[in-house]
Scaffold this active site. Structure first.
Site, PDB file in Angstrom:
ATOM      1  N   ASP A 172      -9.610   4.771   0.493  1.00 56.72           N
ATOM      2  CA  ASP A 172     -10.525   4.385  -0.632  1.00 56.72           C
ATOM      3  C   ASP A 172     -11.379   5.562  -0.795  1.00 56.72           C
ATOM      4  O   ASP A 172     -12.270   5.812  -0.193  1.00 56.72           O
ATOM      5  CB  ASP A 172     -11.583   3.060  -0.232  1.00 56.72           C
ATOM      6  CG  ASP A 172     -12.272   2.673  -1.436  1.00 56.72           C
ATOM      7  OD1 ASP A 172     -12.326   3.204  -2.389  1.00 56.72           O
ATOM      8  OD2 ASP A 172     -12.992   1.668  -1.172  1.00 56.72           O
ATOM      9  N   TYR A 209     -12.610   6.362   4.215  1.00 53.42           N
ATOM     10  CA  TYR A 209     -13.208   5.608   3.413  1.00 53.42           C
ATOM     11  C   TYR A 209     -14.291   6.464   2.703  1.00 53.42           C
ATOM     12  O   TYR A 209     -15.496   6.552   3.560  1.00 53.42           O
ATOM     13  CB  TYR A 209     -13.663   4.470   4.275  1.00 53.42           C
ATOM     14  CG  TYR A 209     -14.586   3.375   3.397  1.00 53.42           C
ATOM     15  CD1 TYR A 209     -14.382   3.004   1.828  1.00 53.42           C
ATOM     16  CD2 TYR A 209     -15.832   2.867   3.964  1.00 53.42           C
ATOM     17  CE1 TYR A 209     -15.133   2.189   1.390  1.00 53.42           C
ATOM     18  CE2 TYR A 209     -16.579   1.993   3.297  1.00 53.42           C
ATOM     19  CZ  TYR A 209     -16.279   1.772   2.120  1.00 53.42           C
ATOM     20  OH  TYR A 209     -16.974   0.738   1.175  1.00 53.42           O
ATOM     21  N   HIS A 229      -9.350  -5.422  -2.831  1.00 50.16           N
ATOM     22  CA  HIS A 229      -8.537  -4.284  -3.134  1.00 50.16           C
ATOM     23  C   HIS A 229      -7.086  -4.814  -2.903  1.00 50.16           C
ATOM     24  O   HIS A 229      -6.921  -5.802  -1.908  1.00 50.16           O
ATOM     25  CB  HIS A 229      -9.029  -3.051  -2.175  1.00 50.16           C
ATOM     26  CG  HIS A 229     -10.272  -2.397  -2.491  1.00 50.16           C
ATOM     27  ND1 HIS A 229     -10.243  -0.924  -2.876  1.00 50.16           N
ATOM     28  CD2 HIS A 229     -11.441  -2.735  -2.157  1.00 50.16           C
ATOM     29  CE1 HIS A 229     -11.478  -0.646  -2.879  1.00 50.16           C
ATOM     30  NE2 HIS A 229     -12.281  -1.921  -2.455  1.00 50.16           N
TER      31      HIS A 229
END
Length: 479
Positions: A183, A143, A282
């Protein structure tokens, strides 16, 4: 064939669905989640131990309810090793993947701890067969930090990118195949963004320059699996601004990736964006890869199954406060204490009797109320005749006083209404002549927390007539 999924879940505790049902619906063997937003003390058993899956977590050590990643593997894909962080700073156990040469030599000890302290990476090592040869596959679940081009967090974000690149190259140098997914907090090309503000300098941003160099087309050793299969597919977005209802018009960006090392492209079968799956700002992205994973016979030490609070090695607070049944030995001890003397028992009996005889405070008030009612009834009987004589004479006076009071109240009400008119009605937007909604500025700056009126429709492309128009007015402005 195995399927692997990445999904920024935006808070694992916010999911309204049972995790096993949710994971099964994704149809994946390895599920990598980002932004779990929990620390270890917040992790409960139903989240840590999902039937049919093993889980591996990295928690933020700086803030509660922030960042965090987790990798869930089906029992058929047990990893052989697992660790958290890019630099292995917080791996106390020996069951780790290792190979940090370039990372450790490029950062100070303080810098390495800062990279791993926010819980942004979990790495698992798997085995697969290819032509009867057993090879290693490393899955790097990340992330990446979020930061604007002029944000104070941009240097940290770029350092994280640099460490990720160095660690992946270290793993490739050992002959491992590598999958980096998660991400990445950057949209790579113009095609990956709904409507960038600065088209001219879009590709020049530091984050995109780094991603260019990381990928094969820019001289790197990795391939963006989605663009490898669908190089010209438009409006393939993975993230939307839910506060502006942007998902309705598919007005978003593609910032979630499954990136594979170049030698795995021959096994890549498909990569799909699962935009129909809701529950976060998302959506999941899933890749299908033609590799036969071999499960380990033993789970790595990082697995949540071995956490003391879930393995029965650590007592929970409930064990100290739950009702306990006395054993036969303890019961006999109690009887012996009673037989030693009868006086304590008598005292307890007398205290119990006294307690039963004593009236409660509620009874006292209820009795007092009953007596007062009786008194008032008797007094009313005595004065009944005289009250009737006086009643008729007072009727006319009472009606006058009530009328006067009503008039005074109505006049006072009119005065207050003239002073306090209440808030003005919401304005109408110019584009659709519809009632606007009140929003608040969240971006840091002189107008932070200031409110403004905007079009109530879902945000969308500027050419979309059905999307939000550009109406804007400060809530404090006079209308």
């Amino acid at each position: 064939m195995f399927n692997i999924v990445t999904w920024n879940i935006n808070g694992i505790r916010s999911s309204q669905q049972n995790l096993k049902d949710l994971f099964d619906s994704l149809g994946a063997d390895i599920i990598c989640l980002q932004e779990t937003k929990i620390t270890r003390d917040m992790l409960d058993e139903t989240t840590a131990l999902v039937d049919g899956y093993s889980s591996f977590y990295s928690f933020s050590r700086k803030r509660s309810g922030y960042s965090g990643v987790a990798t869930y593997c089906k029992n058929s894909c047990y990893p052989f090793q697992a660790e958290e962080g890019l630099a292995g700073t917080f791996n106390a156990h020996d069951d780790k993947i290792d190979f940090y040469d370039n990372v450790h030599s490029s950062f100070t000890d303080e810098g390495l701890r800062a990279l791993d302290a926010e819980g942004r990476c979990v790495i698992t090592l798997h085995k697969f067969k290819e032509e009867e040869t057993l090879l290693s596959l490393v899955v790097v679940n990340v992330y990446c930090p979020n930061a604007g081009e002029n944000d104070e967090r941009l240097p940290y974000k770029l350092e994280f990118y640099r460490a990720l690149n160095l660690r992946c190259n270290d793993l490739l140098s050992q002959g491992y195949s590598v999958i980096v997914l998660g991400d990445m907090n950057v949209s790579h090309r113009l095609i990956d963004h709904c409507e960038p503000e600065d088209v001219t300098n879009f590709s020049k941003s530091p984050s995109r320059v780094w991603l260019d160099g990381f990928l094969y087309e820019g001289g790197g050793k990795f391939v963006d699996s989605f663009r490898y299969l669908y190089p010209t597919k438009e409006k393939a977005f993975t993230c939307w601004n839910t506060k502006l209802n942007a998902r309705v018009n598919n007005y978003g960006t593609r910032i979630d990736y499954i990136i594979i090392s170049n030698e795995l492209t021959h096994a890549l079968q498909d990569c799909i964006i699962m935009s129909d799956v809701h529950g976060s700002d998302h959506c999941p992205v899933k890749s299908s890869i033609a590799l036969e994973l071999i499960p380990s016979t033993k789970l790595p030490a990082l697995c949540t199954k071995y956490f003391k609070e879930f393995s029965g090695k650590q007592l929970k607070m409930s064990t100290f406060v739950c009702k306990r049944t006395l054993t036969s030995v303890e019961q006999s001890n109690e009887i012996e204490k009673e037989s030693e003397g009868s006086e304590p028992k008598k005292m307890r009996l007398s205290m119990k009797t006294t307690k039963q005889q004593q009236s409660s405070l509620l009874n006292y008030f209820s009795m007092g109320t009953t007596n007062s009612v009786k008194e008032s009834v008797s007094n009313s009987n005595l004065s009944c005749d005289t009250s009737k004589l006086k009643e008729s004479s007072k009727n006319s006076e009472n009606s006058k006083s009530v009328l006067g009071t009503t008039n005074s109240f109505s006049s006072a009400s009119a005065v207050w209404k003239s002073v306090f008119k209440g808030p003005p009605p919401p304005p109408l937007c110019n584009g659709h002549q519809e009632v606007c909604v009140l929003r608040t500025v969240k971006k840091k700056g002189p107008n932070m927390n200031r409110q403004f009126w905007a079009c109530s429709r879902a945000t969308g492309h500027s050419s979309d007539a059905n999307a939000q128009c550009n109406f804007f007015v400060w809530a404090s402005a006079k209308r």
